[in-house]
Design an enzyme around this catalytic site. Structure first.
Site, PDB file in Angstrom:
ATOM      1  N   VAL A 102       0.863  -1.176   0.000  1.00 24.88           N
ATOM      2  CA  VAL A 102       0.000   0.000   0.000  1.00 24.88           C
ATOM      3  C   VAL A 102       0.902   1.228   0.000  1.00 24.88           C
ATOM      4  CG1 VAL A 102      -1.758   1.309   1.262  1.00 24.88           C
ATOM      5  CG2 VAL A 102      -1.839  -1.197   1.257  1.00 24.88           C
ATOM      6  N   CYS A 103       0.514   2.231  -0.775  1.00 24.68           N
ATOM      7  CA  CYS A 103       1.229   3.501  -0.824  1.00 24.68           C
ATOM      8  C   CYS A 103       2.688   3.266  -1.247  1.00 24.68           C
ATOM      9  CB  CYS A 103       1.108   4.203   0.531  1.00 24.68           C
ATOM     10  SG  CYS A 103       1.477   5.962   0.536  1.00 24.68           S
ATOM     11  N   ASN A 104       3.630   3.989  -0.637  1.00 33.36           N
ATOM     12  CA  ASN A 104       5.030   3.827  -1.059  1.00 33.36           C
ATOM     13  C   ASN A 104       5.701   2.620  -0.424  1.00 33.36           C
ATOM     14  OD1 ASN A 104       5.432   4.808   1.531  1.00 33.36           O
ATOM     15  ND2 ASN A 104       6.523   6.657   0.892  1.00 33.36           N
ATOM     16  N   GLY A 105       4.925   1.785   0.252  1.00 28.23           N
ATOM     17  CA  GLY A 105       5.456   0.483   0.653  1.00 28.23           C
ATOM     18  C   GLY A 105       5.893  -0.336  -0.539  1.00 28.23           C
ATOM     19  N   GLY A 152      -2.764   2.337  -4.137  1.00 28.35           N
ATOM     20  CA  GLY A 152      -2.138   3.649  -4.260  1.00 28.35           C
ATOM     21  C   GLY A 152      -1.969   4.297  -2.891  1.00 28.35           C
TER      22      GLY A 152
END
Length: 230
Positions: A102-105, A152
């Protein structure tokens, strides 16, 4: 009795808690799911909003995971170069049914060499960096490429959780969960993406985050340089 679905979220210092807790809330309701919050030890882990979350399982004690998930946050900087974390992700990814973020993971999965040749979502501020790890950035809320599933930025983690719930237990279960959580977004402002927010607001946010992003950029460059992307 069905075997448990072991769903593991990496819990690291300065994680964006909603990246983790949003999908964890959804996926915890999937039948037979057992959610693990994973870290090197069981000490409370500080999030980026000031409160802590307690890990439930150490890397050493983690069972083989059905779902491996890496949330994001500015704390990813250290994880991009943390050999213990990256080795753990590689080991668990070998047998996981789904390898997710999730996200910039997503960048941490990339640093572990787990996104080469895969399409992936990411927070829009960080999405271009995916290419450094051989991934193909995609500007969508949820992206699936084979057994890689990614959400995202931040709130997309709930969409991601519902999409993954459907993969694990079927569309009807996911629809029921969406109703149970009354997930029916109606944001007060229509500016939740760079396309909708306008160039001036995007530039302002980029300026606000520039120093923090620059600090992580150096780690991204070093992490990418360690990978064999030939």
């Amino acid at each position: 009795m069905n075997p448990p679905l072991h769903i593991g979220f990496l819990l690291f210092p300065m994680v964006t808690q909603l990246d983790l807790t949003g999908p964890a809330q959804v996926l915890s309701r999937v039948p037979d799911a057992k959610v693990h919050l994973l870290w090197k030890n069981l000490d409370p882990v500080p999030t980026d909003v000031g409160f802590t979350i307690n890990p439930t399982t150490t890397f050493a004690d983690c069972p083989p995971l059905t779902v491996l998930c890496v949330p994001g946050g500015f704390g990813i900087g250290e994880q991009l170069e943390d050999a213990q974390t990256l080795d753990f992700l590689r080991r668990q990814a070998e047998g996981a049914r789904y390898v997710t973020s999730v996200c910039n993971g997503a960048l941490v999965l990339g640093a572990a060499g787990l996104l080469k040749g895969y399409r992936s979502a990411c927070h829009w501020l960080w999405r271009p960096y995916l290419a450094r790890f051989g991934a193909h950035p995609v500007a969508e809320r949820v992206v699936r490429d084979r057994n890689r599933l990614s959400g995202g930025g931040v709130t997309a983690g709930i969409d991601f959780g519902l999409a993954l719930a459907a993969e694990l237990a079927g569309d009807e279960l996911a629809r029921t969960l969406q109703l149970a959580f009354e997930y029916d977004p109606a944001p007060p402002f229509d500016c939740g993406s760079p396309e909708k927010a306008g160039a001036a607001r995007v530039a302002h946010l980029r300026a606000l985050q520039a120093a923090r992003i620059a600090a992580v950029e150096e780690r991204i460059a070093r992490a990418a340089a360690r990978l064999d992307l030939a």
